[in-house]
Structures are given as C-alpha cells and as structure tokens.
Design a protein around this motif. Structure first.
Motif, PDB file in Angstrom:
ATOM      1  N   ALA A 179      33.089  48.774 -10.345  1.00 30.68           N
ATOM      2  CA  ALA A 179      33.248  48.801 -11.792  1.00 30.68           C
ATOM      3  C   ALA A 179      31.935  49.656 -12.470  1.00 30.68           C
ATOM      4  O   ALA A 179      32.399  50.117 -13.579  1.00 30.68           O
ATOM      5  CB  ALA A 179      33.273  47.323 -12.319  1.00 30.68           C
ATOM      6  N   ALA A 180      30.766  49.532 -12.119  1.00 28.62           N
ATOM      7  CA  ALA A 180      29.731  50.105 -12.858  1.00 28.62           C
ATOM      8  C   ALA A 180      29.722  51.774 -12.438  1.00 28.62           C
ATOM      9  O   ALA A 180      29.411  52.310 -13.374  1.00 28.62           O
ATOM     10  CB  ALA A 180      28.335  49.439 -12.354  1.00 28.62           C
ATOM     11  N   ALA A 181      30.146  52.083 -11.307  1.00 29.82           N
ATOM     12  CA  ALA A 181      30.474  53.330 -10.894  1.00 29.82           C
ATOM     13  C   ALA A 181      31.310  53.949 -11.885  1.00 29.82           C
ATOM     14  O   ALA A 181      31.162  55.127 -12.617  1.00 29.82           O
ATOM     15  CB  ALA A 181      30.525  53.441  -9.452  1.00 29.82           C
ATOM     16  N   LEU A 182      32.691  53.494 -11.799  1.00 32.61           N
ATOM     17  CA  LEU A 182      33.403  54.038 -12.717  1.00 32.61           C
ATOM     18  C   LEU A 182      32.931  54.078 -14.116  1.00 32.61           C
ATOM     19  O   LEU A 182      33.421  55.008 -14.865  1.00 32.61           O
ATOM     20  CB  LEU A 182      34.790  53.043 -12.633  1.00 32.61           C
ATOM     21  N   GLY A 183      32.661  52.896 -14.498  1.00 27.01           N
ATOM     22  CA  GLY A 183      32.145  52.931 -16.081  1.00 27.01           C
ATOM     23  C   GLY A 183      31.123  54.036 -16.382  1.00 27.01           C
ATOM     24  O   GLY A 183      31.370  54.853 -17.408  1.00 27.01           O
ATOM     25  N   LEU A 184      30.218  54.418 -15.437  1.00 26.31           N
ATOM     26  CA  LEU A 184      29.105  55.299 -15.865  1.00 26.31           C
ATOM     27  C   LEU A 184      29.754  56.721 -15.499  1.00 26.31           C
ATOM     28  O   LEU A 184      29.268  57.582 -16.077  1.00 26.31           O
ATOM     29  CB  LEU A 184      27.865  55.047 -14.887  1.00 26.31           C
ATOM     30  N   GLU A 185      30.605  56.715 -14.568  1.00 26.60           N
ATOM     31  CA  GLU A 185      31.288  58.025 -14.460  1.00 26.60           C
ATOM     32  C   GLU A 185      32.167  58.492 -15.654  1.00 26.60           C
ATOM     33  O   GLU A 185      31.959  59.623 -16.165  1.00 26.60           O
ATOM     34  CB  GLU A 185      32.121  57.989 -13.108  1.00 26.60           C
ATOM     35  N   PHE A 186      32.822  57.693 -15.997  1.00 24.67           N
ATOM     36  CA  PHE A 186      33.613  57.961 -17.450  1.00 24.67           C
ATOM     37  C   PHE A 186      32.451  58.117 -18.548  1.00 24.67           C
ATOM     38  O   PHE A 186      32.929  59.198 -19.455  1.00 24.67           O
ATOM     39  CB  PHE A 186      34.329  56.950 -17.964  1.00 24.67           C
ATOM     40  N   GLY A 187      31.434  57.609 -18.537  1.00 23.68           N
ATOM     41  CA  GLY A 187      30.198  58.053 -19.551  1.00 23.68           C
ATOM     42  C   GLY A 187      29.676  59.374 -19.328  1.00 23.68           C
ATOM     43  O   GLY A 187      29.529  59.999 -20.590  1.00 23.68           O
ATOM     44  N   TRP A 188      29.611  59.749 -18.273  1.00 21.84           N
ATOM     45  CA  TRP A 188      28.953  61.027 -17.941  1.00 21.84           C
ATOM     46  C   TRP A 188      30.146  62.206 -18.286  1.00 21.84           C
ATOM     47  O   TRP A 188      29.696  63.152 -19.001  1.00 21.84           O
ATOM     48  CB  TRP A 188      28.705  61.218 -16.443  1.00 21.84           C
ATOM     49  N   ARG A 189      31.256  61.980 -18.207  1.00 28.73           N
ATOM     50  CA  ARG A 189      32.158  62.903 -18.472  1.00 28.73           C
ATOM     51  C   ARG A 189      32.420  63.299 -19.990  1.00 28.73           C
ATOM     52  O   ARG A 189      32.642  64.143 -20.467  1.00 28.73           O
ATOM     53  CB  ARG A 189      33.651  62.425 -17.838  1.00 28.73           C
ATOM     54  N   SER A 190      32.069  61.953 -20.579  1.00 28.98           N
ATOM     55  CA  SER A 190      32.486  61.905 -22.019  1.00 28.98           C
ATOM     56  C   SER A 190      30.793  62.408 -22.702  1.00 28.98           C
ATOM     57  O   SER A 190      31.178  63.485 -23.731  1.00 28.98           O
ATOM     58  CB  SER A 190      32.342  60.378 -22.585  1.00 28.98           C
ATOM     59  N   TYR A 191      29.694  62.477 -21.820  1.00 25.67           N
ATOM     60  CA  TYR A 191      28.697  63.092 -22.300  1.00 25.67           C
ATOM     61  C   TYR A 191      28.859  64.750 -22.220  1.00 25.67           C
ATOM     62  O   TYR A 191      28.718  65.386 -23.290  1.00 25.67           O
ATOM     63  CB  TYR A 191      27.448  62.885 -21.291  1.00 25.67           C
TER      64      TYR A 191
END
Length: 773
Positions: free
Chosen positions: A32-44
């Motif tokens: 869950a943490a990996a997916l959440g931050l990965e989505f955050g990076w793509r938004s960045y």
C-alpha cells in the motif's frame, strides 16, 4: 569390560519456521505504501498542482476500503484465515495512511519550493555528503528566514559540508528530473534540486554529545588518509563518504561483501554482546541491564547516522529484549513484521530505501532458511564451523539477488567464499574499532598507537576484498528479467515442501546451481554466434560486434544504460571498445563499461588520443590504441576496417568520427555492414566507393536529415537501415527526411526507439534480424 565410544550426534532435521499472521500486515503495509508513493511521484512529474492531493485521497479511500473488508471478514471463514485477513487489512490501512500523508507533505513542500529564492533561505545539511564524479551532493533541509521548514532538497555544491552545517547561498532551484535518480530522491523525501553557484556563509549549529563524539572520532580516524582508515570510519561510525570514492568500495561490491560495512543487525548484535559482557562483569541487575542496552544501542544507531536498516535492527533487538524482560521467547519473523509496519508508519518512503530492503529481506531469509540450509550442508559432510556461517551468507544472497540484480546489474559469484573469509575479520575490526576509536578520541596523542590494530584489520579486509575481486568472473553482469524472481519462487517451493533431502539429493542440487551458472558463462564467453547488435541506449550510440570468445563495442553510449545493455546481452568481456569521436553520447558510458566488464584496450582514430576528455584521462584506463584508415580489427570471423577518417584528426567533431566497414564471410554465411558513426553525407560520399554494396547500414548521426540521401542509398544499396536514438529527444531523431529516404530506396527501416536492441546475424543467402526490448 566393554569400551564406550562417544560420537558426535547427527544433525537434527529442523522444523519449518512459523510464519505469523503479522507477516500479512507487513506485506500489506509495504504494498500500500509503495503504490501510494508511486502515484504521488507520477502526479509530481505531471506537475498538476491539484493532482497530488486528489491522488492521495483516492489511494487512501481505495486502500481503506480494501483494508476494512479484510478486517471485517465474513464469519464463515476459518479463524486462521480471519487472523491473516485482519492483519492484512491493518497493514493496508496503515501503509495507505502513511503514503497519503507522505504524498501530501511532498506536494505541499514542492509547491512551497517552486516560489523560493535560494538566497533568501537557509539550507541545513542532513547526514554525510555524497561525493562522485558528478560532484558533491547533500540532503538539505530548507528553512525560511524565520526558521519555518519549507522542505527537503538535493543540494549540489563544489565542497563537502558536514551534518548540521547551515548555509546561505546563491543558487538555482529546479524540479526533480523524470528519471530513476529523480524518483529515488522523491521517495527519500526530497522535492527539488538546488545547485549552489556561490556559498555566501556557512556555520555549524550546536550539536549533541553523541554527534560531537562522532565528529571527534572521525577527526581521529582521518578517513581520507587511506582506504583502511576509510573502512574503519565506515564500520565504526557509519560514514562511507571516503570509502565510496576508493577502489576498495568497488572490490567490496564485486565480492558481495558491502553489507559487512553497512550498519546492520550484526553490528548491533556485536555491540550488544560487548555491553552484556561488561554489564554482567560489573554485576548490573537484569532490568537495569536491558535499559542500558537499549540506551546504548540507540546511541550507537545515532552515532552511525540512523540509516533505515540500522533503525530496523534497533527495533528488532529492542523487541527481543522486551520479550526476554517479560520472560517470553522472542520470535524473529514476528519482530521483523512488526518492525516493518512501524517503519512504514513512520515514513512510507522506507519502502524504497535500498539499504532497508536488503536488510529486511536478508533477515527474513535467514530466519526462514538458515537452520534448514545449515542442516543440509552438515548432512553433506561439511563441518559445522563452516556450514553455519556459509548458510548465513547463502540465505542473505538468496533473498537479496532479486533486489540487487535490477539495481546494480551484477551478481557476485565469489560472495559465499568472500563472506566466509572476510566476515570474521571485519567482525573483529568492528569489535576492536568500537573499543580503540573512542579511546583514541579521548587520549589524542596516542591515537595512532591505539588505532594500529584496527588499521591492520582494515588493511587485511581491503586486501582480501581486492584479492577476491581479482578472481576471473568474480562478479558477472546480469540484467533484470522475469527470471530474476526465480529465487523467490524457489523459496516458496522449499518452504511449502520442507523436505528432508538425502545426502545425494543435496549433492545434486549443490552441483546443479553452479553447474548451470558455469554453462551460462561458457555459452556466452566461448560459443556466441556471429552477430552485430545495435544496442538501445537512448540518445547515444553503442554497437556490439562478436563471435565466439571475441567481442568489441563500437562507442560506449552516454551513461550507465550501456552497462545495462551489455548485461542483458550477457557480455562479460570485450577485446576492445572503439570510441568513434569525443562526443558525450559516444563515450559517456565508458566509465560504467570499464567498471562492469573486462576490457583489453580502447581504440580511437589516429591523432585523437591527445584530445581525450579530462574525465576519461582520470580513469584507470586499459591500453589506448590509435588506428588509421585501412587498419582493421578482427572479431572472430568479422573484419572491421576503418574507412574514415582519411588522416589524423582531433576527434572532437562529427566529421572526425570513425566509420567502420564490417564484413563477415565464413561457413557459407556472409554479411556486409557499415557503421557510420556520426559521419554525414559530406563524409559518406568520400568513402562510399571503398565500402561498396552493403547489406545493412547503421545510419550516421542517429538518423539525422543529413545522415543519408537517395544517391548514397542507390550507391550502397542496403536492404536494412538502423538508427539508434532516444525516445523524446530534442533533435527529432530519426528525422522524417531520413526515414522517407530509406523507405523510398526500398530498404527496411528500424530504430531502437521503436524496437529496442537490433541484432543482425550472417546467414546463408542473406542475413537474419531480431529485436529485443
């Protein structure tokens, strides 16, 4: 009277280790943490100011829904399944919440950093500097003039600054690039990059007693004095800045012993053991002893920089002490699972911390399979003093291979033997260093005498690592592929079966693994079929020519992508690297090639050696040879003849580029190919007559508009034209004009952007072409 004989007891088959439901919680938190931050990076990367918050809430909502469903499972499920599902749900909710908070914090910090003026801020250095060929980099906390924290950045500077230093500077701020490096910095909590143009002022903030002790210990060690002292600083103080610049660092990496330097559970175990012996000697009460041990270990983790792997070890050892205090037996896998969940809750970015991942996975595999492997090796006839430490090494390497291969692109063959030999020496170095370095820091004048034993052990460790690294194929290049996950599949099978294998079965397995590796090496070092491969290395050139045991690389790309390309093509040695000219996209990856592959010599055009770029001249280069027009390199059945330039050149411009006519004629198979380098129409018109009719044209200058015209295509009559270029490059390569010219001539056109690596093989009556991404 009958004589009684004593014999050593046969090893007892170990029970299968218990896998607790908390393991599902740890797995759920990590995913869950990996997916959440990965989505955050793509938004960045998308630079949509509203997207990070929306994405974070979306991830949180979906994850919480999944987690709640898992927690409140249907009552008809078995009790065991319900416990696993509940732990999974708790982990998913925890990981999602941590990732959501982390993503929102990064988004708000990024928004604040977009409007900053560097000269109006204070930059406080966090941790040790990182020094490489790209310069000096630091993690820095950015604060406004009133002390408000704005965010963390990656700071580039000309000089190295120590932890806690506060800087005022003039510099340029920019966003993180859309690259693996940029992604890694985002996951580490940094949201921008700042390049210092001029340092206006620097001051060291007040530091605590532990940080002061560390600074004093580093002053005494003098890690820049020698490789041995750099190793002492790494093992005792957790500072690897100087060691990372030394050749010993590469030796430790090639021998799979870098983990012996990093602060980990083994370090804390030794610290704890030393402290327990001392506390028992002075007669401290049990509970007092536990409290002092926790305090000492916490101080040691702070002293060594507080890395994620060290914090993981501290929490696990602390949980074990708590269990002992409560007169309960500790359980390593449960402690690891709870520790993982705690670290993810503290910072979701820990999921992407390489040190933490390697540390956690190696501990997990040791907990699961150490006793089993030790039993099997002992049953094979191996003495326990060898079987047990060897089992530790094998378990750690088994678990970490699927992580290290994609990241580092290598697999150390000598790691088990190197760890078996160097492990005790470096453990002794840690023990001696923990005693002598603080004493030397206090005494001062006798520092060199007190540090002599640690210095000697460090020198032995460096010598041993370099000796093992010098073994043929000590470390081989490997590219990530679906097969990289096979060790984890094998772990699941072994855990599920948990067979008590016979001696001959163990022997067969032990022989099969190195046997398969040996066959792989022999296949790709002695029996490679004749081929020319235009490697997909982005907006750069790298062409591999090989047959049997012979291989050359024409140009070395622009960066580390060339090493990855050689790894996925199973290249372990090169007879030569030909650098066509001194453009960065043709020589920039040479350092990575030399670091990963054995290279016999480097070849340049006649006269070009004197203009070699400074960064290459500083490398530990093999023999550099100049060749002129008409000279040829033999590669198996290939003859690679230099057809351009016509005389001595400096090698700095496209018109100075080497062009090679590659011909093969053996066993009824033939191929004529031109590697045009960066030459264009003006140069090609002058040498095309010497090249004649060809089968394949490697287009010059990445398929630019000036790389070829209709007259040249009609004169050379290639059936296939290949361009190497990078996706989204700013030059528009390959150009529409080039593609139209090729296709109008009736030739087939291929580009690495579209198909990846392009391999051409000689064949009877023609040639064959294959592509691979």
């Amino acid at each position: 009277m009958r004589r009684m004989f004593t014999t050593s007891a046969a090893p007892e088959f170990p029970p299968r280790p218990y896998l607790p439901p908390a393991a599902a919680g740890a797995a759920g938190a990590l995913v869950a943490a990996a997916l959440g931050l990965e989505f955050g990076w793509r938004s960045y990367i998308a630079s949509d100011s509203g997207a990070p918050g929306q994405t974070a809430f979306a991830v949180l909502a979906v994850s919480c829904a999944v987690g709640i469903l898992c927690i409140f499972v249907r009552p008809f499920w078995g009790e065991g399944m319900r416990r696993w599902a509940r732990w999974l749900g708790i982990g998913v909710v925890l990981g999602a919440a941590s990732a959501t908070l982390g993503t929102m914090w990064r988004a708000s910090a990024h928004e604040r950093m977009e409007n900053i003026v560097a000269s109006a801020c204070i930059f406080e250095i966090e941790g040790d500097p990182s020094i490489s060929s790209y310069g000096v980099q630091h993690t820095a906390r950015v604060m406004s003039a009133d002390g408000a924290v704005l965010g963390r950045v990656r700071l580039d500077a000309d000089s190295a600054y120590e932890d806690g230093t506060r800087l005022r500077l003039v510099g340029r701020a920019s966003g993180l690039p859309d690259s693996a490096w940029g992604r890694s910095r985002y996951m580490a909590g940094e949201v921008a990059r700042v390049s210092a143009v001029r340092i206006v002022d620097s001051e060291s903030r007040a530091i605590g007693p532990i940080e002061a002790l560390r600074a004093r210990m580093l002053d005494v060690i003098q890690p820049d004095a020698s490789q041995a002292r750099a190793l002492v600083a790494g093992i005792v103080c957790g500072r690897t800045t100087e060691l990372d610049q030394a050749s010993a660092s590469e030796a430790f990496a090639r021998t799979g012993t870098s983990h012996l330097v990093a602060v980990s559970g083994s370090h804390l175990a030794l610290v704890t053991s030393l402290a327990q012996v001392f506390l028992a000697f002075v007669g401290a009460r049990l509970r007092t002893r536990y409290l002092l041990l926790v305090l000492l270990m916490s101080s040691y983790v702070i002293l060594t920089g507080g890395s994620a792997s060290a914090v993981r070890s501290l929490i696990m050892v602390g949980l074990t002490l708590v269990a002992s205090w409560g007169e309960r037996r500790g359980h390593g896998i449960s402690a690891l699972a709870l520790t993982t969940m705690a670290l993810v809750a503290r910072d979701a970015g820990v999921v992407f911390d390489v040190g933490f991942r390697l540390s956690a996975v190696s501990v997990l595999f040791i907990q699961l399979f150490y006793r089993y492997l030790s039993y099997l090796l002992t049953r094979l006839g191996m003495p326990r003093p060898i079987a047990e430490p060897l089992s530790l090494t094998l378990c750690a390497q088994w678990g970490t291979l699927p992580i290290t291969i994609p990241i580092f692109g290598t697999c150390s063959i000598v790691a088990p033997l190197a760890n078996l030999v160097l492990g005790p020496v470096m453990s002794a170095l840690l023990v001696v260093g923990l005693v002598s370095v603080p004493l030397a820091a206090i005494v001062g004048p006798l520092a060199d005498v007190l540090l002599a034993p640690a210095d000697a052990l460090a020198s032995i460790s460096v010598f041993g690592a370099q000796a093992f690294a010098g073994f043929p194929y000590a470390s081989i290049a490997m590219a990530a592929s679906p097969a990289t996950a096979l060790p984890y599949l094998a772990a699941c099978v072994v855990y599920a079966a948990w067979l008590d294998a016979s001696r001959w079965q163990v022997a067969v397995v032990c022989a099969a693994i190195p046997g398969a590796l040996a066959m792989h090496l022999v296949r790709w070092t002695l029996f490679v079929p004749a081929s020319v491969t235009v490697l997909d290395v982005g907006q750069a050139d790298a062409i591999l020519v090989r047959e049997g045991s012979a291989a050359i690389l024409v140009d070395a790309g622009v960066d580390s992508e060339v090493a990855d390309a050689l790894a996925r093509n199973s290249v372990f040695q090169l007879d030569a690297v030909v650098i066509t000219h001194w453009d960065l996209d043709h020589y920039g990856g040479l350092e990575d090639v030399l670091a990963n592959v054995s290279v016999s010599r480097v070849v340049v055009a006649e006269g070009a050696l004197d203009a070699m770029p400074e960064e290459l001249a500083a490398l530990d280069m093999p023999e550099v040879v100049e060749l002129g027009e008409g000279d040829a390199l033999s590669v198996g059945g290939f003859a690679c003849t230099m057809v351009w330039p016509e005389g001595p050149v400096e090698g700095s411009d496209n018109e100075d580029s080497v062009a090679l006519a590659v011909r093969y004629d053996s066993g009824g198979c033939a191929l004529d190919m031109l590697l045009a380098g960066d030459t264009e129409i003006a140069q090609e018109e002058r040498y095309a007559g010497r090249v004649g009719d060809i089968d394949v044209l490697k287009l010059g200058h990445h398929g630019s508009a000036a790389s070829v015209d209709a007259a040249l295509m009609a004169q050379m009559r290639p059936e296939l034209a290949i361009a190497s270029a990078g996706e989204g490059n700013s030059y528009g390569h390959p150009t529409k004009e080039c593609i139209d010219t090729v296709e109008a001539s009736g030739a087939r056109f291929l580009c690495t952007i579209d198909v990846g690596d392009v391999t051409v093989r000689p064949a009877q009556g023609g040639f064959s072409v294959s592509t691979e991404r």
